[in-house]
Design an enzyme around this catalytic site. Structure first.
Site, PDB file in Angstrom:
ATOM      1  NE  ARG A 114     109.473  50.510  50.569  1.00 36.34           N
ATOM      2  CZ  ARG A 114     109.563  51.793  50.248  1.00 36.34           C
ATOM      3  NH1 ARG A 114     108.510  52.420  49.788  1.00 36.34           N
ATOM      4  NH2 ARG A 114     110.694  52.439  50.360  1.00 36.34           N
TER       5      ARG A 114
ATOM      6  CB  SER B 253     104.951  58.678  50.271  1.00 33.45           C
ATOM      7  OG  SER B 253     104.638  58.111  51.507  1.00 33.45           O
TER       8      SER B 253
END
Ligand code: PNS
Length: 167
Positions: free
Chosen positions: A90, A128
């Site tokens: 990311r 998450s």
């Protein structure tokens, strides 16, 4: 046959994970989405719940399967006849940890390659943990997780919190 393993906690799966799975499935003959069973983190979702959520959103990708593993990732990768570990990257903040893991894995298993795929820009902030935090505080999960599992995630996160409060 080129087989790749995409490992993770998937606690729970997000649209960022799903994007990597779909893109990886176009590059490899087979992609095994592999859920880590025991980690130092205590998962919110049980192993079978995580597996069921992934299977529900994978759609009809014929060359993707879901599995779980314990212990050293590279041993599991070998056992599956794979030679590639796929990781999503990311932001720069991911890099240091992932770099360390990739080098450690290469040191103990030089025959296994770690392949990084840049996360879609749209999901570069997504994790998450962010999903669980939003679900627990009543924030919208729109666009962050697949629609069909959104309510199940909200219900489970809240149930998990209630259980922790009662302890
Ligand atoms: O989704 P996550 O929690 O970032 O996934 C981390 C995962 C499962 C990829 C990582 O914890 C892992 O590979 N664990 C297995 C143990 C192992 O092989 N460690 C590498 C040697 S240092």
């Amino acid at each position: 046959m080129k087989i790749a393993v995409y490992p993770g906690s998937f606690d729970p799966i997000t649209n960022g994970h799903l994007d990597i799975i779909k893109r990886a499935s176009k590059v490899f003959d087979k992609v095994i989405v592999s859920i880590l069973v025991n980690s130092s983190k205590t998962p919110c979702f049980e192993m079978e719940e995580r597996r069921a959520l992934i299977e529900r959103v994978m759609g009809d990708l014929p060359n993707v399967e879901v599995d779980c593993f314990e212990g050293l990732l590279v041993n599991y990768v070998r056992k599956k006849g794979a030679h590639v570990i796929i990781k999503g990257l990311r932001a720069i903040s991911d890099f240091e940890y992932e770099f360390q893991m990739a080098l450690a894995n290469t040191k103990i298993a030089p025959d296994i390659e770690t392949l990084f795929m840049m996360t879609n820009q749209e999901y570069s902030y997504l994790s998450s943990s962010i999903v669980k935090e939003l679900a627990s505080l009543g924030g919208s999960l729109e666009g962050l997780v697949p629609d069909e599992i959104m309510q199940d995630i909200i219900d489970k996160v809240r149930e998990h919190e209630e259980r922790l409060k009662k302890r």
